[in-house]
Design a protein around this motif. Structure first.
Motif, mmCIF file in Angstrom:
data_model
loop_
_atom_site.group_PDB
_atom_site.id
_atom_site.type_symbol
_atom_site.label_atom_id
_atom_site.label_comp_id
_atom_site.label_asym_id
_atom_site.label_seq_id
_atom_site.Cartn_x
_atom_site.Cartn_y
_atom_site.Cartn_z
ATOM 1 N N UNK A 1 -41.038 3.221 21.367
ATOM 2 C CA UNK A 1 -41.896 3.262 20.187
ATOM 3 C C UNK A 1 -41.066 3.258 18.906
ATOM 4 N N UNK A 2 -39.992 4.016 18.900
ATOM 5 C CA UNK A 2 -39.109 4.028 17.735
ATOM 6 C C UNK A 2 -38.543 2.634 17.501
ATOM 7 N N UNK A 3 -38.113 1.971 18.567
ATOM 8 C CA UNK A 3 -37.560 0.623 18.418
ATOM 9 C C UNK A 3 -38.608 -0.351 17.870
ATOM 10 N N UNK A 4 -39.869 -0.176 18.237
ATOM 11 C CA UNK A 4 -40.940 -1.020 17.681
ATOM 12 C C UNK A 4 -41.075 -0.800 16.179
ATOM 13 N N UNK A 5 -40.985 0.449 15.737
ATOM 14 C CA UNK A 5 -41.046 0.741 14.304
ATOM 15 C C UNK A 5 -39.851 0.126 13.582
ATOM 16 N N UNK A 6 -38.683 0.229 14.182
ATOM 17 C CA UNK A 6 -37.485 -0.355 13.569
ATOM 18 C C UNK A 6 -37.680 -1.857 13.399
ATOM 19 N N UNK B 1 -25.174 -0.686 28.093
ATOM 20 C CA UNK B 1 -24.413 -1.039 29.294
ATOM 21 C C UNK B 1 -24.402 -2.560 29.474
ATOM 22 N N UNK B 2 -25.555 -3.174 29.342
ATOM 23 C CA UNK B 2 -25.661 -4.628 29.473
ATOM 24 C C UNK B 2 -24.796 -5.334 28.429
ATOM 25 N N UNK C 1 -28.928 -2.203 17.669
ATOM 26 C CA UNK C 1 -27.908 -3.235 17.847
ATOM 27 C C UNK C 1 -27.619 -3.537 19.316
ATOM 28 N N UNK C 2 -28.100 -2.687 20.225
ATOM 29 C CA UNK C 2 -27.895 -2.913 21.659
ATOM 30 C C UNK C 2 -29.111 -3.505 22.359
ATOM 31 N N UNK C 3 -30.262 -3.476 21.711
ATOM 32 C CA UNK C 3 -31.496 -3.892 22.372
ATOM 33 C C UNK C 3 -31.415 -5.362 22.777
ATOM 34 N N UNK C 4 -31.774 -5.620 24.021
ATOM 35 C CA UNK C 4 -31.685 -6.979 24.553
ATOM 36 C C UNK C 4 -30.291 -7.345 25.029
ATOM 37 N N UNK C 5 -29.404 -6.347 25.134
ATOM 38 C CA UNK C 5 -28.046 -6.628 25.585
ATOM 39 C C UNK C 5 -27.335 -7.577 24.636
ATOM 40 N N UNK C 6 -26.408 -8.342 25.175
ATOM 41 C CA UNK C 6 -25.603 -9.254 24.355
ATOM 42 C C UNK C 6 -26.485 -10.269 23.622
ATOM 43 N N UNK C 7 -27.395 -10.898 24.329
ATOM 44 C CA UNK C 7 -28.238 -11.931 23.724
ATOM 45 C C UNK C 7 -29.091 -11.354 22.588
#
Length: 177
Positions: A47-52, A136-137, A79-85
């Motif tokens: 939820x926090x990431x959705x707000x960001x 990690x990804x 900055x890590x969400x979705x891994x490298x891509x």
């Protein structure tokens, strides 16, 4: 002028950036909306990431008014969400939207690890597994071996910034086991 985007409840980023500010540099800080909600599970961080995500572009638009020379995303988790891509897609989006070079946590940590020759790393995070899995990804995609992840599972964004020496020392020692 350095534009710094940080979540409203994050009470550390602005202060730390002011402490590191060279003479003659202006830090223009924008605190975008993220609720300082209680965090008890992965779903709370999601939820926090959705707000960001919903508030980053407006933050960039406000900072563009400062005629900034560089932009810093002062929240590492995004900055890590979705891994490298996902990370590099966000970096490119912020560069395109802002028109300036952008610094984010994932790429900064990677560069620091490379500069000191690290290939095997442990991650100490304030987060829950949903963020740690993305970190990690990211790092494994970038060629690092993750030997341990120590998540502090902080209970709010303000709690992230209030970790004391003893808790961080103990967590660091668990990473070294």
């Amino acid at each position: 002028v350095i534009g710094i985007m940080t979540p409203g409840p994050n009470v550390n980023v602005e202060n730390e950036m002011m402490n590191m500010r060279p003479e003659g540099v202006i830090n223009a800080v924008d605190r975008y909306y993220v609720p300082n909600q209680k965090i008890d599970a992965n779903a709370d961080w999601e939820m926090i990431m959705k707000h960001v995500t919903a508030n980053l572009d407006a933050s960039v638009q406000r900072l563009n008014e400062t005629l900034m020379d560089h932009l810093i995303l002062g929240m590492s988790s995004q900055s890590y969400m979705g891994g490298e891509k996902g990370s590099f897609a966000l970096l490119e989006h912020l560069q395109r939207t802002s028109g300036v070079d952008v610094t984010m946590g994932a790429q900064s940590a990677e560069q620091a690890f490379k500069l000191c020759g690290a290939k095997r790393i442990a991650l100490l995070t304030p987060y829950y597994p949903v963020i740690e899995q993305n970190a990690h990804s990211y790092f494994t995609s970038r060629g690092f071996e993750i030997v341990h992840i120590e998540g502090l599972k902080c209970k709010s964004i303000i709690h992230v910034a209030s970790q004391g020496y003893d808790a961080l020392r103990d967590a660091t020692l668990r990473c070294a086991e």
